[in-house]
Write a protein that holds these residues in place. Sequence first.
Motif, PDB file in Angstrom:
ATOM      1  N   TYR A 376       0.689  -1.141  -0.021  1.00 37.71           N
ATOM      2  CA  TYR A 376      -0.137   0.241  -0.035  1.00 37.71           C
ATOM      3  C   TYR A 376       1.214   0.918  -0.021  1.00 37.71           C
ATOM      4  CZ  TYR A 376      -3.759  -4.237   1.828  1.00 37.71           C
ATOM      5  OH  TYR A 376      -3.792  -4.917   1.455  1.00 37.71           O
ATOM      6  N   LYS A 377       0.417   2.411  -0.216  1.00 39.51           N
ATOM      7  CA  LYS A 377       1.036   3.374  -0.692  1.00 39.51           C
ATOM      8  C   LYS A 377       1.447   4.145   0.779  1.00 39.51           C
ATOM      9  CE  LYS A 377      -2.373   5.788  -0.986  1.00 39.51           C
ATOM     10  NZ  LYS A 377      -4.174   7.200  -1.877  1.00 39.51           N
ATOM     11  N   ASP A 378       1.295   3.525   1.971  1.00 37.48           N
ATOM     12  CA  ASP A 378       2.856   4.146   3.535  1.00 37.48           C
ATOM     13  C   ASP A 378       3.940   2.649   3.673  1.00 37.48           C
ATOM     14  OD1 ASP A 378       0.588   1.860   4.122  1.00 37.48           O
ATOM     15  OD2 ASP A 378       0.101   2.858   5.534  1.00 37.48           O
ATOM     16  N   ASN A 379       3.743   1.968   2.621  1.00 37.11           N
ATOM     17  CA  ASN A 379       4.570   1.153   3.093  1.00 37.11           C
ATOM     18  C   ASN A 379       3.799   0.053   3.821  1.00 37.11           C
ATOM     19  OD1 ASN A 379       7.121  -0.255   1.876  1.00 37.11           O
ATOM     20  ND2 ASN A 379       7.918   0.530   3.700  1.00 37.11           N
ATOM     21  N   SER A 380       2.871  -0.693   3.832  1.00 34.50           N
ATOM     22  CA  SER A 380       2.188  -1.639   4.396  1.00 34.50           C
ATOM     23  C   SER A 380       1.848  -2.618   3.934  1.00 34.50           C
ATOM     24  CB  SER A 380       1.090  -1.230   5.370  1.00 34.50           C
ATOM     25  OG  SER A 380      -0.063  -0.187   4.712  1.00 34.50           O
ATOM     26  N   THR A 431       0.364 -13.048   6.566  1.00 40.43           N
ATOM     27  CA  THR A 431       1.268 -11.785   7.552  1.00 40.43           C
ATOM     28  C   THR A 431       0.967 -10.886   6.881  1.00 40.43           C
ATOM     29  OG1 THR A 431       2.919 -13.486   6.879  1.00 40.43           O
ATOM     30  CG2 THR A 431       3.309 -11.654   7.662  1.00 40.43           C
ATOM     31  N   LEU A 432       0.317  -9.623   7.852  1.00 37.39           N
ATOM     32  CA  LEU A 432       0.496  -8.590   8.079  1.00 37.39           C
ATOM     33  C   LEU A 432       1.335  -7.027   8.876  1.00 37.39           C
ATOM     34  CD1 LEU A 432      -3.498  -8.499   8.976  1.00 37.39           C
ATOM     35  CD2 LEU A 432      -2.893  -8.732   6.476  1.00 37.39           C
ATOM     36  N   LYS A 433       1.862  -6.390   7.996  1.00 38.90           N
ATOM     37  CA  LYS A 433       3.073  -5.167   8.104  1.00 38.90           C
ATOM     38  C   LYS A 433       2.407  -4.360   7.573  1.00 38.90           C
ATOM     39  CE  LYS A 433       6.829  -7.853   6.978  1.00 38.90           C
ATOM     40  NZ  LYS A 433       8.353  -8.146   6.887  1.00 38.90           N
ATOM     41  N   ASP A 434       2.428  -3.701   8.848  1.00 41.22           N
ATOM     42  CA  ASP A 434       2.461  -1.510   8.937  1.00 41.22           C
ATOM     43  C   ASP A 434       3.427  -1.215   8.235  1.00 41.22           C
ATOM     44  OD1 ASP A 434       4.086  -1.412  11.107  1.00 41.22           O
ATOM     45  OD2 ASP A 434       2.609  -0.678  12.385  1.00 41.22           O
ATOM     46  N   GLY A 435       3.981   0.211   8.432  1.00 44.20           N
ATOM     47  CA  GLY A 435       4.032   1.444   7.628  1.00 44.20           C
ATOM     48  C   GLY A 435       5.131   1.254   8.475  1.00 44.20           C
ATOM     49  N   GLY A 436       5.210   1.161   9.950  1.00 43.66           N
ATOM     50  CA  GLY A 436       6.203   1.068  10.541  1.00 43.66           C
ATOM     51  C   GLY A 436       6.965  -0.696  11.029  1.00 43.66           C
ATOM     52  N   GLY A 710      -6.993  -1.086   3.587  1.00 44.40           N
ATOM     53  CA  GLY A 710      -6.148  -2.460   2.725  1.00 44.40           C
ATOM     54  C   GLY A 710      -7.255  -3.264   1.748  1.00 44.40           C
ATOM     55  N   VAL A 711      -8.282  -3.316   1.967  1.00 49.12           N
ATOM     56  CA  VAL A 711      -8.750  -3.935   1.383  1.00 49.12           C
ATOM     57  C   VAL A 711      -8.934  -3.630  -0.035  1.00 49.12           C
ATOM     58  CG1 VAL A 711     -11.377  -3.986   0.842  1.00 49.12           C
ATOM     59  CG2 VAL A 711     -10.763  -4.530   3.403  1.00 49.12           C
TER      60      VAL A 711
END
Length: 883
Positions: A376-380, A431-436, A710-711
Amino acid sequence: MKVVRRVVIIFLMIVWAVCAQAQSRRVSVTALHQPLKTVLDRLQQLSGYTIIYSDEVVQDSMITSVNARREPVSVILNRMLPPLGLFYKSRTGQLIVIGSVSLRDQLPAGQPARELEGWVMGTDQKPVPYASVTLTDQGHTLSGTAGEDDGRFRILHGFEPGKTYGLQASSVGYKARLFTFVFSDTLKLAPLVLEKEKGTMNVVTVAASRPLVERRADRFIVNVEGTPLADGNNALEVLQKAPGIWVDPDGTIKIQGNGSVTVMINDVVQRMSGSDLAEYLRTIRSENIKKIEVIANPPAEYEASGTGGMIHIILKKARDEGFTGQLTAVYKQQKGKPYWSPGISAQYKIKRFYFFGNGSLSKEAQVYYARTINIYKDNSSYDGITDRVNKNRQSAYQGGVVYDISDKQSLSFQGGTTGTDLLRNFKTGITLKDGGGAMVTGNSVTDWRRTPRLVTGTLNYSYKLDTLGSVFKILGDYVKGRKTEAMQVASVYTDPLRDTLYRNSYPSNTAIYSGQADYVYYITKVTRLQAGLKYVATQRDNTTTAEQMVSDAWVINKDASNQFIYDENLLMGYAAMETSIKQTSFKLGLRAEETSMKGNNVTSAQEFTRRYLNLFPSVFLLQQLNDKAVPASLSFSYSRRIRRPQFGDLNPFRLRIGDYSVMVGNPDLLPEYSDNYRLGYNFWKGYTITLQYQRTNNIIAEFANPQENGVIEYQTRNFKYRTAYGASLYAPVKITKWWTANVYSGVFHMAYVINEFQFAQTALQFNTFHTFTLKNNFDATLATIYNSPYVAGNTRNATMFITDCSFGKKFFDNKLRVRLNLTDVFNTFRERTLTTYNGVKIDFYQKRPTRTIGVSVNYLLNAGKKIKDKKVEQSAEEEKNRI
């Protein structure tokens, strides 16, 4: 009286001219060391006459050469036939019959010529018209003749009383037979009785003489019957091997890189969604397919639906009196999982009634592997790895009856039912990752079941108006579609707040009623007029129910549930004219289609209506450039086409199909329109070069739209336009006597304008189909398919390459056929797509169990005699394709 006398004289002059035309019509034809059958077929096309002969008279080994420039047919035939021991006779002014002539027709000195009269008949006690009869003496040919339409023949020869002679009688579709007799002045010759060819041998003989692919002025034809394609495949697999046809991994079919196509089966348009159509085509056994017509620019008599053209699958019908049938069985292994499918077809003819039916079952298990990565745009990111298991059951049954009211009229009814039970189990590690960089993992299990059912019925009346081919037809058709579909998703994450348990069901019922009338009138043998009317009424009821588990109880999500009722009425009419002037042929047509539709969201009490009338012109021109046996020609065609939205896409629903995937309906969808231009050049031995251009407005395409949470939201939308242009080459290559190859290659450029973005791609297509005809009834095939990366909507698809091969053997006079099939030999078939929009990337990969090994067995049953094919036409066609 003078007026009457002049009319009679003019009438007699016309009759004389028609009867003499076989002797005087001038044509041009050139052939150098060509099979005589090829040259005769070419003469038949150029002169407009029907030339009849049996294989016993005109043999495959007969070779001839001719170079005629605007010479009478009689001169050309008299130049070619006598050196080969043949002669011709003109019958009924429109018919030429080829027979064997005397090789040593010399009368003994002083021996007067005597006439022998006889009669050739079939085992049904009916005369055999235009039979070839040869007089022999101990294996030596003495004389010959061709019979009349009532079966009678006369031979003039210097017969010797008391001597034994032979009469060899043959005709198209009958077994040749030798009769002996002792001549006397009072001889009354008994009828020569011929037995019709058994269907089994006829199928093999006819199919073996045809090429795999035949080119026509406005289409090309893939001959399936009697070829290796007929063993162990389904309809979708046959299409995948056909030149110029592209079948993507989901079963979407395209012709030479263009838009969506309309699929017809025995003149019935299949009105189903792409996925339902793919499943339906998998239920059709290749053993039941006669041929496939691929029409890139369909003329006016076909519905205007399908911006990419039309594919017409023609199924086999009964060939024999009495009882005939076929038993089939297929077994294969696909990544350790079995597939099996038995089938049977049977026909029975008694007097004016003809009954037919067929049925097949299949059962299979499949294992898939897939991975989806969303950035995604926020790197998540989202990373899902899925193991999928399919368990499928399919059944298809069809039956009908034809009643020949007279030689000119027939009435028929045909009915069928198809059922599919599709079970899917998905196990996904997430596996889910957020921008951080913080990570959450989970597991999701989805159970999904879909059971589409289809019931059809068709009533057909046909009346032949003359011998040229004029006909009037009326068809009535009924289609009932019913589909139950349900899924349940359970997900557990290391973050309990993300845990979900929900289920959806979305059954639908569709009814289609249609009727049409068509009239074809031949003014001359080369000029005809066509006109017709058609009406189609469609009713669809779709219910969507979404439920979530709350406090150990299922609770309906009212915002995601609805009932949608859709009604559509189509009124269509067309007129067309086709003719030839010397070496130029043209066909002009105009079709009008009015669409009236109404959508009703019962749950929200919202309705919408639309009504529009469109005209669809079509033009086809063909210019023959020379007079060779396989002439060079230049062709041009234009047609305007429409693609209406699928019924299910118009439902204003929002359906969750995964933790991060949502399907959204679109009641605002409009039809797309395309203008299609094609220029073709046919040369040498059937080689064809085609240039094409297509402009499509209001494109209907699925769009992947990322949401803030994220959907990924998937919705079918209209976009501005798409342009596509390209060139292709088709080459039928005979490498050796036992090795032939059909080679197709094409390059296409396609550009989409989607909102403010433009997506473009140049793609290559290349496929080959090799046939190896070996000794002792062995044969082998090799098929290769290559597609370079291509674009569809805002999705780019990766390269596809696949290699298939097969080995076949025939036993017991070709009644038993056994074939070993190997698909995707090098296991190179993979799916990879990349979707980008507004800074979000969706990377998808999937591997299906495409490498398989299997055996197919076919056994032909026959207890009767050959008759003409029966074909039951149907009407509600394009609507089935949209169920």
